[in-house]
Design a protein around this motif. Sequence first.
Motif, PDB file in Angstrom:
ATOM      1  N   VAL A  18       0.671  -0.751  -0.171  1.00  0.00           N
ATOM      2  CA  VAL A  18       0.267   0.067  -0.449  1.00  0.00           C
ATOM      3  C   VAL A  18       0.637   1.404   0.177  1.00  0.00           C
ATOM      4  CG1 VAL A  18      -1.566  -1.328   1.592  1.00  0.00           C
ATOM      5  CG2 VAL A  18      -0.198  -0.682   2.217  1.00  0.00           C
ATOM      6  N   SER A  19       0.609   2.494  -0.424  1.00  0.00           N
ATOM      7  CA  SER A  19       0.701   3.778  -0.845  1.00  0.00           C
ATOM      8  C   SER A  19       1.781   4.162   0.828  1.00  0.00           C
ATOM      9  CB  SER A  19       0.134   4.683  -0.630  1.00  0.00           C
ATOM     10  OG  SER A  19      -1.306   5.359  -0.320  1.00  0.00           O
TER      11      SER A  19
ATOM     12  N   HIS B  50       0.957  -7.449  13.577  1.00  0.00           N
ATOM     13  CA  HIS B  50      -0.149  -8.087  13.502  1.00  0.00           C
ATOM     14  C   HIS B  50      -0.167  -9.218  12.484  1.00  0.00           C
ATOM     15  CE1 HIS B  50      -2.647  -5.112  12.817  1.00  0.00           C
ATOM     16  NE2 HIS B  50      -2.351  -4.282  13.782  1.00  0.00           N
ATOM     17  N   ALA B  51      -1.195  -9.434  12.547  1.00  0.00           N
ATOM     18  CA  ALA B  51      -1.704 -10.098  11.231  1.00  0.00           C
ATOM     19  C   ALA B  51      -2.646  -9.256  10.594  1.00  0.00           C
ATOM     20  CB  ALA B  51      -3.093 -11.311  11.571  1.00  0.00           C
ATOM     21  N   ASP B  52      -3.435  -8.011  10.828  1.00  0.00           N
ATOM     22  CA  ASP B  52      -4.046  -7.440   9.925  1.00  0.00           C
ATOM     23  C   ASP B  52      -2.813  -6.100   8.998  1.00  0.00           C
ATOM     24  OD1 ASP B  52      -6.153  -8.017  11.067  1.00  0.00           O
ATOM     25  OD2 ASP B  52      -7.099  -6.895  11.965  1.00  0.00           O
ATOM     26  N   ASP B  53      -1.822  -6.099   9.761  1.00  0.00           N
ATOM     27  CA  ASP B  53      -0.596  -5.296   9.002  1.00  0.00           C
ATOM     28  C   ASP B  53       0.143  -6.397   7.990  1.00  0.00           C
ATOM     29  OD1 ASP B  53      -0.744  -3.348  10.662  1.00  0.00           O
ATOM     30  OD2 ASP B  53       0.358  -4.175  12.037  1.00  0.00           O
ATOM     31  N   ALA B  54       0.215  -7.611   7.855  1.00  0.00           N
ATOM     32  CA  ALA B  54       0.489  -8.714   6.511  1.00  0.00           C
ATOM     33  C   ALA B  54      -0.264  -9.066   5.669  1.00  0.00           C
ATOM     34  CB  ALA B  54       0.684 -10.099   7.160  1.00  0.00           C
ATOM     35  N   ALA B  55      -2.394  -8.680   5.864  1.00  0.00           N
ATOM     36  CA  ALA B  55      -2.732  -9.579   5.240  1.00  0.00           C
ATOM     37  C   ALA B  55      -2.625  -8.822   3.765  1.00  0.00           C
ATOM     38  CB  ALA B  55      -4.445  -9.207   6.229  1.00  0.00           C
ATOM     39  N   GLY B  56      -2.437  -9.685   2.705  1.00  0.00           N
ATOM     40  CA  GLY B  56      -2.916  -9.284   1.582  1.00  0.00           C
ATOM     41  C   GLY B  56      -1.711  -8.659   1.159  1.00  0.00           C
ATOM     42  N   ASP B  57      -0.844  -9.268   1.547  1.00  0.00           N
ATOM     43  CA  ASP B  57       0.526  -8.479   1.519  1.00  0.00           C
ATOM     44  C   ASP B  57       0.800  -6.988   1.379  1.00  0.00           C
ATOM     45  OD1 ASP B  57       3.496  -9.374   0.867  1.00  0.00           O
ATOM     46  OD2 ASP B  57       3.093  -9.501  -1.204  1.00  0.00           O
ATOM     47  N   ALA B  58       0.261  -6.358   2.367  1.00  0.00           N
ATOM     48  CA  ALA B  58       0.304  -5.093   2.646  1.00  0.00           C
ATOM     49  C   ALA B  58       1.321  -4.085   2.985  1.00  0.00           C
ATOM     50  CB  ALA B  58      -0.976  -4.570   3.173  1.00  0.00           C
ATOM     51  N   TYR B  59       2.297  -5.475   3.939  1.00  0.00           N
ATOM     52  CA  TYR B  59       3.110  -4.642   3.875  1.00  0.00           C
ATOM     53  C   TYR B  59       4.233  -5.726   4.913  1.00  0.00           C
ATOM     54  CZ  TYR B  59       0.783  -0.729   6.199  1.00  0.00           C
ATOM     55  OH  TYR B  59       0.070   0.981   6.027  1.00  0.00           O
TER      56      TYR B  59
END
Length: 242
Positions: free
Chosen positions: A113-114, A148-157
């Motif tokens: 993400v940006s 946490h897992a939400d940060d890594a979701a969708g390979d965003a971070y």
Amino acid sequence: MSAVNQLKKTGGMMKKAIILSSGGVDSTTCVSLAVDRLGADNVVTASIFYGQKHKKEILAARKVAEYYHLRHYEFDLSSLFQYSNCSLLEGSTQEIVHESYAEQIEKNGEGKVSTYVPFRNGLMLSTAASLAASLFEDDDVDIYIGAHADDAAGDAYADCSEPFLKAMGDAVSIGTYGKVHLAFPFAKLNKASVVAMGLKLKTPYELTWSCYEGGEKPCGTCGTCIDRAAAFAANGVKDPAL
């Protein structure tokens, strides 16, 4: 593990911890978790200025350290990011996107993400490892990061993912002669679960700042504001910082 049990485990020497503290929800929960496990005398915090558009995160991290009576260290790595056009950075030509991460991924597909700052977590962890090996040369030290897992979701971070954190953990341990280790206690949890843990630990969320904008009050519409609000709502409580 309680401080007493930790003392027994290490044969009379207390384990130390350095928390990468951004002043936000996740890292502040890490602070309260480490203090609960090891006692405040064995915990220090470290914050990194990376050229972001405001310093409210750093100010929040200082308040958290003061709350727990912790030693606090700050480092300026902004020159390393001067060539990035990440929307979080002061010199960026991009505006911060005011949509949830889920909406951004749905619109643009999976991937960074940006607001991804190039290899930021790698640099922060390396800085913390050097600090740990310098401050606590003869001690066993854990570096806590609140990814946490939400940060890594969708390979965003990508630098919040478990494979990245495990690889960095291996590198840190090898490079410090097995003295310094990486702790990422929330890697399998979503943000709501992190907040649930923090509420049990009485984490001082009223001191924290998450918003990407640096206004008087959180904007409420950037990705991190949206995720934060949802995490507190999932726990049936009002965000103490609002």
